[in-house]
Design an enzyme around this catalytic site. Structure first.
Site, mmCIF file in Angstrom:
data_model
loop_
_atom_site.group_PDB
_atom_site.id
_atom_site.type_symbol
_atom_site.label_atom_id
_atom_site.label_comp_id
_atom_site.label_asym_id
_atom_site.label_seq_id
_atom_site.Cartn_x
_atom_site.Cartn_y
_atom_site.Cartn_z
ATOM 1 N N GLU A 1 0.954 -1.299 0.018
ATOM 2 C CA GLU A 1 -0.040 -0.082 0.031
ATOM 3 C C GLU A 1 0.860 1.228 0.132
ATOM 4 O O GLU A 1 1.757 1.542 0.986
ATOM 5 C CB GLU A 1 -1.093 0.103 1.206
ATOM 6 C CG GLU A 1 -1.945 1.175 1.253
ATOM 7 C CD GLU A 1 -2.903 1.271 2.262
ATOM 8 O OE1 GLU A 1 -3.797 1.929 2.446
ATOM 9 O OE2 GLU A 1 -2.948 0.072 2.984
ATOM 10 N N LYS B 1 -8.674 -0.860 0.961
ATOM 11 C CA LYS B 1 -10.036 -1.384 1.708
ATOM 12 C C LYS B 1 -10.602 -2.449 1.067
ATOM 13 O O LYS B 1 -11.388 -2.081 -0.120
ATOM 14 C CB LYS B 1 -10.940 -0.123 2.190
ATOM 15 C CG LYS B 1 -10.346 0.539 3.179
ATOM 16 C CD LYS B 1 -10.333 -0.159 4.707
ATOM 17 C CE LYS B 1 -9.445 0.582 5.562
ATOM 18 N NZ LYS B 1 -8.990 -0.581 6.477
#
Length: 452
Positions: free
Chosen positions: A249, A265
């Protein structure tokens, strides 16, 4: 002025790191190549000219970081294909957020790791896997004798796979969690009550895994990057607390004044069966719950970026894209903006820290809930690792899938975003989906008679 010297291109940059590691405080910002298709650059450096270690009780932590940056900044011009021209490299722990927002002190502070540990590195080995080139890049402030020594050292050893002369990494017991399954689910039930009471919309809740080891953590990192190649990986060396990060990420990137953040997410495990793997991926695409969870964080990050970006420049060019890694599928969105002239990459970092994707929404209330429910402080987990180049460019990760070695202990964390319609059993299992490949890789080093 920037000095550039060509070096032999290596598809895997590990030998370069092993060559300079003995110089001290070595850092490896690792694209995950050759196995990871997403990353482009590897940045390797050692022997910083100055170091800065701060804890969250320092009220001007980011101001001190800005002063260190300004002390060495000269007239560097940003170049499209050269991300790092000397500058700051290091880590920012999740708990550094306490220097920005007032938080309760409830979770156990078990680690001696500084909340900020960075160095000013005036030379680096930069590999561009897109152009298949490697360069020794040095600021003009670097001593000429040192530069000559580095060139000789790297030219002599780079074409060969250097062998690290250190003890092999071995776990001495299996990993164990700081919460039992019933305890974890009880905490999730408490989060669910707070969400339904209107305290928050989402909380990122995590558990910590702990084991003990002997040997050199670098060997553990080399094994982990084979099973979990990711574009924001990093090895931050230290005598007392090395960090091993296998993060997929991105947190914040600044390039030509353009800001990018890519929150993750939504997660599904991978399967060895192509048909089942595709079904799991499609389930993530179709999940209303995961879309809602992702959108909440996108809105939070749009708000964070709007504080430091020019008016009306914050956009969402990609919403709910799917990225697939060795063990999981992730739902990823992209938020962009243009950094205001009165702000710097460091002030951007301060205004957005810690990343909204690993707190919840609203951010401050979610952080208070995390502090009240997680037994131990997060330290490096859900913080950030990256560089701030003297040319004004910055790239940082969110330190998920990250391990900390301290004394003879090794720690790893996993969590997920909890929303109103979360299913506790599924959320609990998701934490293992995220790190089982890491834990199993290290469990393979256990003595054969040790059950796990």
């Amino acid at each position: 002025m920037i000095i550039q010297r060509p070096l032999p291109y290596l598809a895997d940059s590990q030998p370069y790191f092993e060559t300079v590691r003995p110089l001290g405080h070595a850092v490896f910002l690792d694209s995950g190549r050759p196995k990871c298709p997403w990353g482009r650059y590897d940045i390797i450096a050692a022997a910083p000219v100055e170091r800065l270690e701060l804890n969250a009780d320092t009220p001007d932590a980011f101001a001190q970081l800005e002063r260190l940056y300004s002390k060495y900044k000269t007239d560097h011009k940003e170049m499209e294909d050269l991300p790092f021209q000397g500058g700051i490299i290091g880590h920012f722990s999740y708990d550094l957020g306490r220097s920005i927002e007032k938080m309760p002190t409830l979770a156990e502070h078990f680690s001696a790791l500084p909340d900020m540990r960075v160095g000013m590195y005036l030379w680096a080995i930069v590999t561009d896997h897109k152009t298949q080139t490697t360069r020794l890049v040095a600021d003009a402030q670097v001593d000429a004798t040192l530069l000559t020594t580095l060139e000789a050292l790297l030219a002599d050893t780079a074409p060969n796979a250097a062998k690290a002369e250190s003890d092999p990494f071995t776990l001495t017991r299996p990993f164990s969690a700081n919460l039992s399954a019933p305890e974890y689910k009880d905490k999730l039930a408490q989060v669910n009550e707070l969400i339904h009471a209107g305290d928050c919309y989402q909380v990122n809740f995590a558990q910590r895994f702990d084991s003990q080891f002997t040997g050199d953590p670098w060997h553990a990192y080399k094994a982990l990057r084979e099973v979990a190649p990711t574009p924001y990986s990093a090895f931050i060396d230290s005598d007392h607390s090395p960090i091993l990060s296998l993060s997929p990420e991105q947190f914040l990137e600044v390039k030509m004044q353009q800001v990018t953040t890519k929150p993750i997410k939504g997660t599904r495990p991978r399967s060895d069966s192509p048909e089942e793997d595709q079904r799991l991926k499609q389930a993530l695409v179709d999940s209303v719950k995961d879309r809602a969870e992702n959108l909440m964080i996108v809105d939070l990050l749009r708000n964070d970026l709007s504080k430091v970006c020019t008016h009306n420049s914050v956009k969402v060019p990609k919403l709910f894209s799917i990225e697939s890694y060795a063990n999981v599928h992730h739902k990823v969105s992209t938020v962009t903006g243009t950094l205001s002239p009165q702000h710097t990459p460091i002030s951007l970092l301060a205004h957005c820290f810690p990343g909204g994707s690993i707190t919840g929404a609203p951010k401050i209330r979610a952080m208070e809930i995390i502090e009240s429910l997680e037994p131990h402080r997060r330290t490096i987990y859900c913080g950030s690792i990256g560089y701030i180049s003297l040319c004004g460019r910055m790239d940082t990760s969110i330190t998920i899938r990250t391990l900390l070695c301290e004394d003879d202990h090794i720690y790893c964390w996993a969590g997920g975003g909890i929303v109103a319609d979360s299913v506790n059993e599924m959320e609990y299992e998701e934490t293992f989906d995220k790190v089982n490949n890491l834990l199993n890789c290290l469990h393979a080093t256990l003595p054969k008679e040790t059950p796990h």
